[in-house]
Design an enzyme around this catalytic site. Structure first.
Site, PDB file in Angstrom:
ATOM      1  CE1 TYR A 101      -3.805   2.444   0.830  1.00  0.00           C
ATOM      2  CE2 TYR A 101      -2.007   3.595   1.929  1.00  0.00           C
ATOM      3  CZ  TYR A 101      -3.285   3.596   1.391  1.00  0.00           C
ATOM      4  OH  TYR A 101      -4.038   4.752   1.424  1.00  0.00           O
ATOM      5  CD  GLU A 189      -5.784   4.287  -1.576  1.00  0.00           C
ATOM      6  OE1 GLU A 189      -6.040   4.621  -0.407  1.00  0.00           O
ATOM      7  OE2 GLU A 189      -6.605   3.703  -2.310  1.00  0.00           O
TER       8      GLU A 189
END
Ligand code: GDP
Ligand code: MN
Length: 377
Positions: A101, A189
């Protein structure tokens, strides 16, 4: 403003972040064509502006063009969290070894952008954050110095990334920082950022939020806005520069000022009512804007009464009254309307509305009570 995955990834790629080869399709046949072009396995991904597509069945791997067509047909027929899927992204499939992530967002408390990273990325990142927060690395970016290679390296070390990927990761982190700045993003992101079995690092997914207040200088990006998924009333409101959010209640609210709008909603609730919307017509609204606001409120079939709460500071109450009259002429509302006008030209405003068959109120409490009673019929 939200960007789709394919839009986000196109921007990533411009800044040197590796992404899978692929294109968007609106029909199963197109998906088949793209799969044929790409050769081999592909992944079919629903393009909707919500997260958790994978878990909802909106991300599927196809082994050949025929299966790509089949899966695209399935996914194009789906709704994910209430949003119909109108497009799918057909990407070359990756052989995933590890899912990471990585994102950049603003830390408002620290008044700095922050990088958030975890070696335990993927669809369960929320759970990772809740249950094992030690697996989430956070490092601020000094907005004046910008992101330096050594800080990106610190992030990689802190999340325990194998040394051999240091260079790839640093390049991606610096690239994402450039994306973040260049687009006035509030979030950029990558989840997952994958390490493939072939030992490559690729951004498999992309999500971006842009700062609405900066859209005036992001003209090209704003032009790509997908209005498909906005309520028609919200699109109309944006056109007139009104802040409007539809809610589930039955009392339509027209207020000037966000704080006053919130207060009006609170007071409605206090007296047992439910607001049908948040609507801030803003300071200095003219009659045209007011008329637009009223059309928007009255097209909601749930609305059983309307409360106007106008404080005339910069906004002139007579202008608001004119707008109300114009809109009433146009929309011919059948629901009771309660109006409270205070401040600049309030007297003139009230006179204009005298013959308009409206319920008047002196205080906000009085207005809210009357609106609640009126909505109950
Ligand atoms: P999200 O659920 O909306 O975040 O959609 P993602 O694009 O992140 O996809 C969800 C999950 O699907 C990823 O975390 C991967 O595990 C899986 N996935 C996505 N693309 C591929 C791919 O090319 N190959 C494989 N094997 N899995 C993939
Ligand atoms: Mn994802």
């Amino acid at each position: 403003m939200k960007l789709h995955e394919y839009q986000s990834k196109t921007i990533f790629s411009k800044y040197g972040i590796p992404i899978p080869k692929g294109r968007v399709a609106a029909t199963p046949q197109e998906a088949r064509e793209i799969a044929k072009e790409l050769g081999g396995k592909v992944v079919i991904k629903a393009q909707v502006l919500v997260g958790g597509r994978g878990k909802a069945g909106g991300v599927k791997v196809a082994n050949d063009p025929a299966e790509a067509e089949e899966l695209a047909m399935q996914i194009l027929g789906m709704s994910i969290k209430g949003l119909p899927v109108r497009k799918v992204l057909v990407d070359e499939a990756s052989n995933i070894d590890q899912e990471i992530y990585f994102s950049i967002t603003n830390d408002r408390a620290a008044k700095k952008p922050v990088m958030i990273a975890s070696a335990a990325g993927g669809v369960d990142i929320e759970e990772v954050a809740a249950k094992t927060p030690e697996k989430i690395v956070k490092m601020h970016i000094d907005p004046i110095i910008g992101l330096k290679e050594y800080t990106a390296r610190d992030v990689a070390l802190a999340m325990g990334l194998p040394k051999q990927y240091m260079k790839d990761f640093t390049k991606i982190a610096l690239g994402l920082w450039e994306v973040f700045k260049a687009t006035d993003a509030t979030l950029a992101e990558i989840n997952p950022l994958v390490i493939t079995k072939e030992k490559k690092m690729i951004a498999l997914d992309g999500k971006m939020l842009l700062d609405d207040s900066a859209l005036f200088r992001q003209v090209e990006l704003e032009a790509t806005r997908d209005t498909d998924e906005d309520a028609p009333a919200e699109i109309e409101a944006r056109k007139y520069g009104l802040s409007f959010i539809k809610l589930d209640g039955n009392i339509g609210c027209m207020v000037n000022g966000a704080g006053l709008a919130m207060t009006s909603m609170d007071v409605i609730k206090l007296f047992g009512g439910e607001p049908a919307n948040f609507l801030d017509i803003g300071g200095g609204a003219d009659s045209k804007k007011v008329a637009a606001a009223m059309r928007i409120i009255l097209t909601d079939p749930n609305v059983k009464a309307v409360l106007f709460n106008i404080f005339g500071g910069i906004t002139r109450c007579d202008e608001v009254a004119k707008g109300i009259l114009v809109a009433m002429d146009e929309v011919k509302p059948k629901v009771p309307m309660v109006v409270r006008l205070v401040g600049t030209n309030a007297e003139e405003g009230r006179k204009l509305l005298e013959n308009a068959n409206m319920i008047t109120a002196e205080t906000l409490a009085d207005a809210a009570k009357k609106a609640v009673a009126a909505a109950k019929g």
